[in-house]
Design a protein around this motif. Sequence first.
Motif, PDB file in Angstrom:
ATOM      1  N   GLY A 187     -74.737  33.197  21.294  1.00 21.35           N
ATOM      2  CA  GLY A 187     -76.156  32.974  21.126  1.00 21.35           C
ATOM      3  C   GLY A 187     -77.072  33.628  22.121  1.00 21.35           C
ATOM      4  O   GLY A 187     -78.235  33.286  22.211  1.00 21.35           O
ATOM      5  N   ASP A 188     -76.570  34.572  22.888  1.00 23.98           N
ATOM      6  CA  ASP A 188     -77.462  35.271  23.816  1.00 23.98           C
ATOM      7  C   ASP A 188     -78.486  36.072  23.033  1.00 23.98           C
ATOM      8  O   ASP A 188     -78.161  36.722  22.061  1.00 23.98           O
ATOM      9  CB  ASP A 188     -76.670  36.220  24.717  1.00 23.98           C
ATOM     10  N   VAL A 189     -79.719  36.010  23.466  1.00 15.84           N
ATOM     11  CA  VAL A 189     -80.780  36.774  22.826  1.00 15.84           C
ATOM     12  C   VAL A 189     -81.051  37.978  23.698  1.00 15.84           C
ATOM     13  O   VAL A 189     -81.310  37.857  24.887  1.00 15.84           O
ATOM     14  CB  VAL A 189     -82.053  35.924  22.677  1.00 15.84           C
ATOM     15  N   ILE A 190     -80.998  39.156  23.116  1.00 21.07           N
ATOM     16  CA  ILE A 190     -81.240  40.379  23.861  1.00 21.07           C
ATOM     17  C   ILE A 190     -82.598  40.899  23.442  1.00 21.07           C
ATOM     18  O   ILE A 190     -82.845  41.140  22.270  1.00 21.07           O
ATOM     19  CB  ILE A 190     -80.155  41.409  23.567  1.00 21.07           C
ATOM     20  N   GLU A 208     -72.341  33.045  16.981  1.00 23.78           N
ATOM     21  CA  GLU A 208     -71.609  34.107  16.333  1.00 23.78           C
ATOM     22  C   GLU A 208     -71.222  35.167  17.361  1.00 23.78           C
ATOM     23  O   GLU A 208     -71.809  35.256  18.422  1.00 23.78           O
ATOM     24  CB  GLU A 208     -72.443  34.762  15.226  1.00 23.78           C
ATOM     25  N   ILE A 209     -70.258  35.987  17.020  1.00 21.44           N
ATOM     26  CA  ILE A 209     -69.848  37.094  17.871  1.00 21.44           C
ATOM     27  C   ILE A 209     -70.155  38.383  17.115  1.00 21.44           C
ATOM     28  O   ILE A 209     -69.836  38.508  15.936  1.00 21.44           O
ATOM     29  CB  ILE A 209     -68.350  37.024  18.205  1.00 21.44           C
ATOM     30  N   VAL A 210     -70.790  39.322  17.794  1.00 20.78           N
ATOM     31  CA  VAL A 210     -71.137  40.610  17.207  1.00 20.78           C
ATOM     32  C   VAL A 210     -70.458  41.697  18.020  1.00 20.78           C
ATOM     33  O   VAL A 210     -70.542  41.699  19.249  1.00 20.78           O
ATOM     34  CB  VAL A 210     -72.663  40.829  17.217  1.00 20.78           C
ATOM     35  N   TYR A 211     -69.768  42.617  17.348  1.00 24.42           N
ATOM     36  CA  TYR A 211     -69.093  43.732  17.984  1.00 24.42           C
ATOM     37  C   TYR A 211     -69.781  45.033  17.574  1.00 24.42           C
ATOM     38  O   TYR A 211     -70.122  45.210  16.403  1.00 24.42           O
ATOM     39  CB  TYR A 211     -67.627  43.805  17.550  1.00 24.42           C
ATOM     40  N   LEU A 212     -69.958  45.943  18.542  1.00 30.03           N
ATOM     41  CA  LEU A 212     -70.534  47.256  18.275  1.00 30.03           C
ATOM     42  C   LEU A 212     -69.629  48.335  18.859  1.00 30.03           C
ATOM     43  O   LEU A 212     -69.035  48.137  19.920  1.00 30.03           O
ATOM     44  CB  LEU A 212     -71.920  47.397  18.917  1.00 30.03           C
ATOM     45  N   ASP A 213     -69.582  49.490  18.192  1.00 28.88           N
ATOM     46  CA  ASP A 213     -68.791  50.597  18.705  1.00 28.88           C
ATOM     47  C   ASP A 213     -69.305  51.894  18.095  1.00 28.88           C
ATOM     48  O   ASP A 213     -70.052  51.892  17.124  1.00 28.88           O
ATOM     49  CB  ASP A 213     -67.320  50.416  18.362  1.00 28.88           C
ATOM     50  N   GLU A 214     -68.883  52.984  18.687  1.00 27.74           N
ATOM     51  CA  GLU A 214     -69.118  54.338  18.190  1.00 27.74           C
ATOM     52  C   GLU A 214     -70.583  54.584  17.819  1.00 27.74           C
ATOM     53  O   GLU A 214     -70.925  54.908  16.693  1.00 27.74           O
ATOM     54  CB  GLU A 214     -68.210  54.612  16.994  1.00 27.74           C
ATOM     55  N   VAL A 215     -71.455  54.424  18.798  1.00 19.62           N
ATOM     56  CA  VAL A 215     -72.881  54.689  18.605  1.00 19.62           C
ATOM     57  C   VAL A 215     -73.082  56.199  18.636  1.00 19.62           C
ATOM     58  O   VAL A 215     -72.601  56.868  19.552  1.00 19.62           O
ATOM     59  CB  VAL A 215     -73.718  54.018  19.709  1.00 19.62           C
ATOM     60  N   THR A 228     -75.650  33.169  10.332  1.00 19.08           N
ATOM     61  CA  THR A 228     -76.588  32.261   9.673  1.00 19.08           C
ATOM     62  C   THR A 228     -78.011  32.491  10.148  1.00 19.08           C
ATOM     63  O   THR A 228     -78.964  32.108   9.481  1.00 19.08           O
ATOM     64  CB  THR A 228     -76.187  30.803   9.934  1.00 19.08           C
ATOM     65  N   SER A 229     -78.156  33.092  11.304  1.00 20.41           N
ATOM     66  CA  SER A 229     -79.490  33.424  11.818  1.00 20.41           C
ATOM     67  C   SER A 229     -79.349  34.615  12.749  1.00 20.41           C
ATOM     68  O   SER A 229     -78.276  34.893  13.246  1.00 20.41           O
ATOM     69  CB  SER A 229     -80.099  32.243  12.574  1.00 20.41           C
ATOM     70  N   GLY A 230     -80.452  35.325  12.981  1.00 23.15           N
ATOM     71  CA  GLY A 230     -80.422  36.456  13.891  1.00 23.15           C
ATOM     72  C   GLY A 230     -80.189  37.769  13.169  1.00 23.15           C
ATOM     73  O   GLY A 230     -80.001  37.808  11.959  1.00 23.15           O
ATOM     74  N   ASN A 231     -80.217  38.855  13.942  1.00 27.63           N
ATOM     75  CA  ASN A 231     -79.985  40.164  13.347  1.00 27.63           C
ATOM     76  C   ASN A 231     -79.634  41.194  14.401  1.00 27.63           C
ATOM     77  O   ASN A 231     -79.803  40.976  15.580  1.00 27.63           O
ATOM     78  CB  ASN A 231     -81.186  40.624  12.517  1.00 27.63           C
ATOM     79  N   LEU A 232     -79.130  42.313  13.913  1.00 29.26           N
ATOM     80  CA  LEU A 232     -78.841  43.484  14.727  1.00 29.26           C
ATOM     81  C   LEU A 232     -79.832  44.551  14.300  1.00 29.26           C
ATOM     82  O   LEU A 232     -79.943  44.850  13.118  1.00 29.26           O
ATOM     83  CB  LEU A 232     -77.411  43.973  14.485  1.00 29.26           C
ATOM     84  N   GLU A 243     -82.210  51.948  21.156  1.00 25.10           N
ATOM     85  CA  GLU A 243     -82.138  50.522  21.458  1.00 25.10           C
ATOM     86  C   GLU A 243     -81.161  49.876  20.491  1.00 25.10           C
ATOM     87  O   GLU A 243     -81.220  50.127  19.290  1.00 25.10           O
ATOM     88  CB  GLU A 243     -83.499  49.852  21.286  1.00 25.10           C
ATOM     89  N   LEU A 244     -80.293  49.048  21.029  1.00 26.63           N
ATOM     90  CA  LEU A 244     -79.393  48.237  20.221  1.00 26.63           C
ATOM     91  C   LEU A 244     -79.734  46.790  20.543  1.00 26.63           C
ATOM     92  O   LEU A 244     -79.496  46.322  21.651  1.00 26.63           O
ATOM     93  CB  LEU A 244     -77.930  48.516  20.564  1.00 26.63           C
ATOM     94  N   ASN A 245     -80.330  46.093  19.606  1.00 24.23           N
ATOM     95  CA  ASN A 245     -80.808  44.728  19.820  1.00 24.23           C
ATOM     96  C   ASN A 245     -80.010  43.747  18.983  1.00 24.23           C
ATOM     97  O   ASN A 245     -79.968  43.868  17.767  1.00 24.23           O
ATOM     98  CB  ASN A 245     -82.279  44.594  19.411  1.00 24.23           C
ATOM     99  N   VAL A 246     -79.408  42.771  19.628  1.00 21.45           N
ATOM    100  CA  VAL A 246     -78.792  41.652  18.934  1.00 21.45           C
ATOM    101  C   VAL A 246     -79.687  40.464  19.248  1.00 21.45           C
ATOM    102  O   VAL A 246     -79.797  40.064  20.399  1.00 21.45           O
ATOM    103  CB  VAL A 246     -77.349  41.404  19.410  1.00 21.45           C
ATOM    104  N   LYS A 247     -80.345  39.918  18.230  1.00 21.63           N
ATOM    105  CA  LYS A 247     -81.358  38.894  18.467  1.00 21.63           C
ATOM    106  C   LYS A 247     -81.017  37.591  17.761  1.00 21.63           C
ATOM    107  O   LYS A 247     -80.666  37.593  16.588  1.00 21.63           O
ATOM    108  CB  LYS A 247     -82.721  39.363  17.948  1.00 21.63           C
ATOM    109  N   GLY A 248     -81.164  36.513  18.485  1.00 16.62           N
ATOM    110  CA  GLY A 248     -81.182  35.184  17.905  1.00 16.62           C
ATOM    111  C   GLY A 248     -79.928  34.720  17.217  1.00 16.62           C
ATOM    112  O   GLY A 248     -79.989  33.855  16.366  1.00 16.62           O
ATOM    113  N   THR A 249     -78.778  35.279  17.539  1.00 14.59           N
ATOM    114  CA  THR A 249     -77.553  34.782  16.919  1.00 14.59           C
ATOM    115  C   THR A 249     -77.135  33.495  17.610  1.00 14.59           C
ATOM    116  O   THR A 249     -77.324  33.328  18.800  1.00 14.59           O
ATOM    117  CB  THR A 249     -76.421  35.818  17.009  1.00 14.59           C
TER     118      THR A 249
END
Length: 168
Positions: A161-164, A91-98, A25-29, A82-88
């Motif tokens: 909700g951690d802001v990176i 929510e839970i965000v999963y990342l893999d295979e960069v 609902t808010s934030g972005n990758l 840089e991989l930024n997860v901001k302002g969520t």
Amino acid sequence: LTQEVTLEAGESYRLGLFSKYSTITSGNLVFILKGSYLLNEEEVTFEVKKDTLSGTASSWSSCITSTVSIPSEALNINAIIELNVKGTEEEIVYLDEVTILSENRTIRSNLIKNAYFDFVENNKPKDWTLVNTGLLDVVEDEAIFNNQITLGKKYMKFENGDVIKINE
């Protein structure tokens, strides 16, 4: 998350990853490949990025930046991802295979160390620099949920909700 990477002159590169998340609902990758090099004794900067993370991605989906080309005459090439997860929020965000792949090579090899988050120290991914991460931002094993598309046996999870913030 950040990591310095080695790029070569005369090559073209793209940055990609797989992501999965609940309804956002808010934030972005935002994932970015940026850096600089010298060309004819002048510094040139570059940046390619992709903003993603809206709605729902209930299955793993691939995201790829546009291409950046380094001239063959470039010197002193410096690059970082840089991989930024901001302002969520909650929510839970999963990342893999960069991946950073060279577009010009017939044999493609990933230029990122620990791109699949398989090597872990204290639940954090080895070879990555973490900035402003929370206690719940950890590497998890695939046994926790089915990770069939991606290659690694683990993935990075950002939660609660951690802001990176990276280099801002």
